[in-house]
Scaffold this motif. Structure first.
Motif, short mmCIF file in Angstrom:
data_model
loop_
_atom_site.label_atom_id
_atom_site.label_comp_id
_atom_site.label_asym_id
_atom_site.label_seq_id
_atom_site.Cartn_x
_atom_site.Cartn_y
_atom_site.Cartn_z
N ILE A 3 0.86 -1.19 0.00
CA ILE A 3 0.00 0.00 0.00
C ILE A 3 0.89 1.23 0.00
O ILE A 3 1.82 1.34 0.80
CB ILE A 3 -0.92 0.02 1.24
N THR A 4 0.61 2.14 -0.92
CA THR A 4 1.35 3.40 -1.00
C THR A 4 0.39 4.55 -0.73
O THR A 4 -0.69 4.62 -1.32
CB THR A 4 1.98 3.58 -2.39
N ILE A 5 0.79 5.43 0.17
CA ILE A 5 -0.02 6.59 0.54
C ILE A 5 0.78 7.84 0.20
O ILE A 5 1.92 8.00 0.66
CB ILE A 5 -0.37 6.57 2.04
N GLN A 6 0.19 8.70 -0.61
CA GLN A 6 0.92 9.87 -1.11
C GLN A 6 0.18 11.16 -0.76
O GLN A 6 -0.96 11.37 -1.19
CB GLN A 6 1.09 9.79 -2.63
N SER A 7 0.81 12.00 0.05
CA SER A 7 0.31 13.34 0.38
C SER A 7 -1.17 13.34 0.76
O SER A 7 -1.94 14.17 0.31
CB SER A 7 0.55 14.30 -0.80
N LEU A 8 -1.55 12.41 1.63
CA LEU A 8 -2.96 12.20 1.96
C LEU A 8 -3.41 13.19 3.04
O LEU A 8 -2.77 13.36 4.07
CB LEU A 8 -3.17 10.77 2.45
N ASN A 9 -4.54 13.84 2.76
CA ASN A 9 -5.15 14.78 3.70
C ASN A 9 -6.64 14.50 3.82
O ASN A 9 -7.31 14.19 2.83
CB ASN A 9 -4.97 16.23 3.22
N GLY A 57 -4.51 13.93 -2.16
CA GLY A 57 -3.57 12.82 -2.11
C GLY A 57 -4.09 11.57 -2.80
O GLY A 57 -5.19 11.55 -3.36
N ARG A 58 -3.26 10.53 -2.74
CA ARG A 58 -3.60 9.27 -3.43
C ARG A 58 -3.34 8.08 -2.54
O ARG A 58 -2.46 8.10 -1.68
CB ARG A 58 -2.75 9.12 -4.71
N ILE A 59 -4.12 7.02 -2.79
CA ILE A 59 -3.92 5.72 -2.14
C ILE A 59 -3.78 4.68 -3.25
O ILE A 59 -4.65 4.59 -4.13
CB ILE A 59 -5.11 5.34 -1.24
N LEU A 60 -2.71 3.90 -3.22
CA LEU A 60 -2.50 2.85 -4.20
C LEU A 60 -2.44 1.50 -3.48
O LEU A 60 -1.67 1.35 -2.52
CB LEU A 60 -1.22 3.06 -5.00
N PHE A 61 -3.25 0.56 -3.95
CA PHE A 61 -3.12 -0.84 -3.52
C PHE A 61 -2.37 -1.54 -4.64
O PHE A 61 -2.91 -1.76 -5.72
CB PHE A 61 -4.49 -1.48 -3.33
N GLY A 62 -1.10 -1.88 -4.39
CA GLY A 62 -0.26 -2.35 -5.48
C GLY A 62 -0.06 -1.20 -6.45
O GLY A 62 0.33 -0.09 -6.07
#
Length: 338
Positions: A3-9, A57-62
């Motif tokens: 799981i990648t979490i990018q600049s999540l607000n 922001g973004r959330i990536l599963f894989g």
């Protein structure tokens, strides 16, 4: 999948729930999110689940961006604090519910329900006629875990699943959940307010405070190498002293079991009569006074006064109240500027 979490607000009106979260959670590992009440850990988990929508922001599963997909499309399953089992449904129907929604054939459905319940150590001989309320709290939580696992999720999300159970049941289920997560190879995210739970179960730990990530790393890194004052004093039974060190006032965080008491030693003081912390054979040496002691079973816990401040120090020996010397291994004293 990782799981990648990018600049999540995520905000609640003018109040920020989580702020600028950037993380990469290990594939096939268990990540624990820990912190005090209101720190944002549940907000982060529910945003990962899709129950809350991120503001930025973004959330990536894989490699898949799931930021704006529904919970049903995320191939994730959730285990809640309060079990969330349907009392009017049998145990079998509770666990099989997700498979019915997926239109899994009846025979396959039955086989998968029995298999996963056996994996979580629930007797399957009468699950068609027994209801959740006929089981203990620990058994109900295992049934809830089975319901999440039976749909074969790629991500398992757990929101303080053991907080309603007594201490002995929690100990057993920690091992059980960890074993099941590893055997299934699922990427799991586990929210807890219990730091012992986080450190003992996780491959990766995230410490949160006021909606932000204070520190993230392996349990050993987080505990032994705290990078901020908050992390140092949050983990373990810790105490803070404000002392003069190398001519400046600093805060030092000490954990109860990391220091020990010895016979009295004269300690150097500065012109103002303040104690100067000195090093001796790999230890910081502090002059103090034992004010009280508590018998803890296998050891004694002493309340020691140092410059009108108090810390607790554990020791095997029974000592009398009065002057003492506290020695702290240098690598177990965490100093921070004021």
């Amino acid at each position: 999948m990782g799981i990648t979490i990018q600049s999540l607000n995520k905000r609640y009106g003018k109040k920020r729930g989580i702020t600028d979260i950037n993380l990469a959670l290990p594939k096939g590992g268990l990540t624990a999110i820990v912190g005090p009440s209101g720190c944002g850990k549940t907000t982060l988990l529910r945003t990962l689940a899709g129950f809350l929508t991120a503001d930025e922001g973004r959330i990536l599963f894989g490699s898949q961006d799931v930021t704006h997909t529904s919970p049903q499309q995320r191939k994730a399953a959730m285990v809640f604090q309060h079990y969330a089992l349907w009392p009017h449904m049998s145990v079998f129907d509770n666990v099989a519910y997700g498979l019915k929604l997926q239109k899994v054939a009846k025979l396959d459905r039955e086989a998968r329900v029995h298999e996963v319940l056996e994996r979580v150590e629930i007797d399957t001989s009468d699950i068609a006629v027994r209801y959740p309320q006929q089981y203990s709290g620990g058994q109900q939580q295992r049934i809830a875990l089975a319901r999440a696992l039976v749909v074969q999720p790629e991500v398992l999300l757990l929101d303080e699943p053991l907080s309603n159970l007594d201490a002995k049941v929690r100990q057993r289920l920690r091992v059980g959940i960890r074993s099941i997560q590893q055997s299934f190879g699922i990427t799991a995210v586990y929210v807890t307010h219990d730091q012992e739970e986080a450190l003992s179960m996780a491959d990766y730990v995230i410490v949160m405070n006021e909606g932000r990530v204070e520190q993230a790393g392996t349990p050993e890194e987080i505990y032994r190498q705290p990078s901020t004052y908050f992390t140092a004093q949050f983990l373990g039974e810790s105490h803070t002293l404000t002392l003069h060190r190398q001519g400046t006032r600093q805060k030092v965080v000490i954990r109860s079991g990391d220091s020990f008491i010895e016979s009295n030693v004269e300690v150097q003081r500065d012109d103002e009569g303040k104690q100067q912390v000195r090093e001796e054979n790999g230890h910081y040496v502090l002059q103090g006074t034992i004010r009280h002691h508590l018998f803890m079973g296998s050891y004694y816990r002493y309340m020691v006064e140092i410059e009108s401040q108090h810390i607790f120090v554990d020791d095997d020996a029974l000592l009398q109240a009065g002057p003492c010397t506290v020695k702290i291994p240098c690598e177990k004293a965490y100093w921070f500027d004021i």
